[in-house]
Write a protein that holds these residues in place. Structure first.
Motif, PDB file in Angstrom:
ATOM      1  N   GLY A  25       0.804  -1.218   0.000  1.00  0.00           N
ATOM      2  CA  GLY A  25       0.000   0.000   0.000  1.00  0.00           C
ATOM      3  C   GLY A  25       0.836   1.266   0.000  1.00  0.00           C
ATOM      4  N   THR A  26       1.921   1.272   0.772  1.00  0.00           N
ATOM      5  CA  THR A  26       2.765   2.477   0.786  1.00  0.00           C
ATOM      6  C   THR A  26       3.440   2.690  -0.571  1.00  0.00           C
ATOM      7  OG1 THR A  26       4.615   1.281   1.807  1.00  0.00           O
ATOM      8  CG2 THR A  26       3.151   2.497   3.277  1.00  0.00           C
ATOM      9  N   MET A  27       3.762   1.610  -1.263  1.00  0.00           N
ATOM     10  CA  MET A  27       4.302   1.761  -2.621  1.00  0.00           C
ATOM     11  C   MET A  27       3.224   2.316  -3.553  1.00  0.00           C
ATOM     12  SD  MET A  27       7.516   1.170  -2.976  1.00  0.00           S
ATOM     13  CE  MET A  27       7.739   0.901  -4.740  1.00  0.00           C
ATOM     14  N   GLY A  28       1.992   1.864  -3.394  1.00  0.00           N
ATOM     15  CA  GLY A  28       0.892   2.395  -4.198  1.00  0.00           C
ATOM     16  C   GLY A  28       0.719   3.891  -3.987  1.00  0.00           C
ATOM     17  N   ILE A  29       0.793   4.323  -2.731  1.00  0.00           N
ATOM     18  CA  ILE A  29       0.685   5.751  -2.414  1.00  0.00           C
ATOM     19  C   ILE A  29       1.813   6.520  -3.091  1.00  0.00           C
ATOM     20  CG2 ILE A  29       0.907   7.464  -0.559  1.00  0.00           C
ATOM     21  CD1 ILE A  29      -0.511   5.389   1.281  1.00  0.00           C
ATOM     22  N   HIS A  37      -1.421  12.118  -9.211  1.00  0.00           N
ATOM     23  CA  HIS A  37      -2.814  11.892  -8.839  1.00  0.00           C
ATOM     24  C   HIS A  37      -3.080  12.372  -7.419  1.00  0.00           C
ATOM     25  CE1 HIS A  37      -3.382   9.647 -12.504  1.00  0.00           C
ATOM     26  NE2 HIS A  37      -2.381   8.839 -12.187  1.00  0.00           N
ATOM     27  N   GLU A  38      -4.341  12.642  -7.126  1.00  0.00           N
ATOM     28  CA  GLU A  38      -4.771  12.948  -5.768  1.00  0.00           C
ATOM     29  C   GLU A  38      -4.920  11.605  -5.065  1.00  0.00           C
ATOM     30  OE1 GLU A  38      -8.460  15.163  -3.439  1.00  0.00           O
ATOM     31  OE2 GLU A  38      -8.398  15.184  -5.627  1.00  0.00           O
ATOM     32  N   VAL A  39      -4.218  11.418  -3.954  1.00  0.00           N
ATOM     33  CA  VAL A  39      -4.145  10.104  -3.315  1.00  0.00           C
ATOM     34  C   VAL A  39      -4.848  10.118  -1.957  1.00  0.00           C
ATOM     35  CG1 VAL A  39      -2.609   8.259  -2.521  1.00  0.00           C
ATOM     36  CG2 VAL A  39      -1.947   9.674  -4.475  1.00  0.00           C
ATOM     37  N   VAL A  40      -5.689   9.106  -1.764  1.00  0.00           N
ATOM     38  CA  VAL A  40      -6.413   8.932  -0.512  1.00  0.00           C
ATOM     39  C   VAL A  40      -6.005   7.594   0.102  1.00  0.00           C
ATOM     40  CG1 VAL A  40      -8.680   8.796   0.585  1.00  0.00           C
ATOM     41  CG2 VAL A  40      -8.387  10.163  -1.501  1.00  0.00           C
ATOM     42  N   ALA A  41      -5.379   7.640   1.266  1.00  0.00           N
ATOM     43  CA  ALA A  41      -5.041   6.410   1.986  1.00  0.00           C
ATOM     44  C   ALA A  41      -6.280   5.941   2.730  1.00  0.00           C
ATOM     45  CB  ALA A  41      -3.899   6.667   2.962  1.00  0.00           C
ATOM     46  N   ALA A  52       0.949   7.290   6.172  1.00  0.00           N
ATOM     47  CA  ALA A  52       0.361   7.507   4.848  1.00  0.00           C
ATOM     48  C   ALA A  52       0.677   8.903   4.317  1.00  0.00           C
ATOM     49  CB  ALA A  52      -1.150   7.284   4.908  1.00  0.00           C
ATOM     50  N   GLU A  53       0.561   9.900   5.169  1.00  0.00           N
ATOM     51  CA  GLU A  53       0.847  11.265   4.733  1.00  0.00           C
ATOM     52  C   GLU A  53       2.332  11.436   4.419  1.00  0.00           C
ATOM     53  OE1 GLU A  53      -0.890  13.573   7.917  1.00  0.00           O
ATOM     54  OE2 GLU A  53      -2.887  13.451   7.004  1.00  0.00           O
ATOM     55  N   GLU A  54       3.188  10.805   5.203  1.00  0.00           N
ATOM     56  CA  GLU A  54       4.631  10.857   4.955  1.00  0.00           C
ATOM     57  C   GLU A  54       4.973  10.247   3.588  1.00  0.00           C
ATOM     58  OE1 GLU A  54       8.246   8.147   6.518  1.00  0.00           O
ATOM     59  OE2 GLU A  54       7.157   9.184   8.120  1.00  0.00           O
ATOM     60  N   LYS A  55       4.220   9.233   3.176  1.00  0.00           N
ATOM     61  CA  LYS A  55       4.486   8.557   1.899  1.00  0.00           C
ATOM     62  C   LYS A  55       3.884   9.296   0.710  1.00  0.00           C
ATOM     63  CE  LYS A  55       6.497   5.442   4.289  1.00  0.00           C
ATOM     64  NZ  LYS A  55       7.904   5.635   4.571  1.00  0.00           N
ATOM     65  N   GLY A  56       3.016  10.309   0.965  1.00  0.00           N
ATOM     66  CA  GLY A  56       2.482  11.112  -0.133  1.00  0.00           C
ATOM     67  C   GLY A  56       0.972  11.191  -0.225  1.00  0.00           C
ATOM     68  N   ALA A  57       0.234  10.594   0.695  1.00  0.00           N
ATOM     69  CA  ALA A  57      -1.231  10.664   0.648  1.00  0.00           C
ATOM     70  C   ALA A  57      -1.693  12.094   0.943  1.00  0.00           C
ATOM     71  CB  ALA A  57      -1.852   9.693   1.645  1.00  0.00           C
ATOM     72  N   ALA A 175       4.262  -0.632   8.676  1.00  0.00           N
ATOM     73  CA  ALA A 175       3.992  -0.511   7.234  1.00  0.00           C
ATOM     74  C   ALA A 175       5.221  -0.794   6.376  1.00  0.00           C
ATOM     75  CB  ALA A 175       3.406   0.864   6.898  1.00  0.00           C
ATOM     76  N   VAL A 176       5.999  -1.799   6.748  1.00  0.00           N
ATOM     77  CA  VAL A 176       7.180  -2.173   5.970  1.00  0.00           C
ATOM     78  C   VAL A 176       6.985  -3.549   5.339  1.00  0.00           C
ATOM     79  CG1 VAL A 176       8.764  -0.829   7.423  1.00  0.00           C
ATOM     80  CG2 VAL A 176       8.422  -3.249   7.891  1.00  0.00           C
ATOM     81  N   ARG A 177       7.821  -3.830   4.367  1.00  0.00           N
ATOM     82  CA  ARG A 177       7.925  -5.162   3.783  1.00  0.00           C
ATOM     83  C   ARG A 177       9.064  -5.856   4.500  1.00  0.00           C
ATOM     84  NH1 ARG A 177       4.129  -7.507   0.824  1.00  0.00           N
ATOM     85  NH2 ARG A 177       3.784  -6.620  -1.198  1.00  0.00           N
TER      86      ARG A 177
END
Length: 186
Positions: A25-29, A37-41, A52-57, A175-177
């Protein structure tokens, strides 16, 4: 990366939801934000909002909060569902606008749970995707390298597998792999 645009929206900017704020999910964000794109987590509670916000949401939906959900009803062009545990996708369908698509990326071993009528009035769709072919995969890797988008990983040895399994079962709060280092495990 270009697969999102080519398959689901052409070059238009979309409002994209990403359900499941874990490793995928964090990669998707990150990728959706880098594409402009406008991103919504979207997550089951508010515990991963900062991540989520740190990753770009740009926005965050706490699925346990009706007000949070209602702010985004009928607004998304696309939802990337990365959740890999059994869950109901019905709750996500109300977030899609007319002609919106939920793309199932998380590999869930149980049947999807949704009401057919939630798709019909607004021509909503459910799709699935894995890799998308070698060309699309290479394009995505090249895009990530160009934009310096990398997965957040933690390398572990086999002695930590049980501990990681518990963390994942509890919701992967970091939220890590997790990557298993085979050589260090021998």
């Amino acid at each position: 990366s270009s697969g999102i645009n080519a398959e689901y929206g052409g070059d238009k900017k979309m409002k994209i939801g990403v359900a499941g704020i874990g490793g995928l999910g964090t990669m998707g964000i990150k990728i959706a934000a880098a594409l402009g794109h406008e991103v919504v987590a979207i997550s089951r509670n508010d515990k991963k909002k900062d991540i989520a916000e740190e990753k770009g949401a740009h926005h965050y939906i706490d699925m346990s909060d009706t007000t949070s959900i209602n702010e985004h009803n009928d607004s998304m062009d696309l939802i990337l569902n990365t959740v890999c545990a059994p869950h109901s996708v019905s709750k996500y369908l109300g977030l899609l606008r007319t002609n919106g698509t939920l793309v199932q990326l998380g590999a869930v071993a149980t049947p999807l749970d949704f009401v057919n009528f939630s798709l019909l009035p607004q021509r909503k769709s459910i799709a699935g995707s894995m890799v998308g072919g070698l060309k699309s995969l290479q394009e995505c890797v090249d895009f990530c390298v160009e934009k310096e988008i990398y997965p957040d990983i933690e390398i572990i040895d086999s002695g930590k597998v049980d501990e990681v399994y518990v963390k994942l079962a509890e919701g992967n709060s970091s939220a890590v792999r997790y990557v298993l280092d085979i050589e260090a495990s021998l």
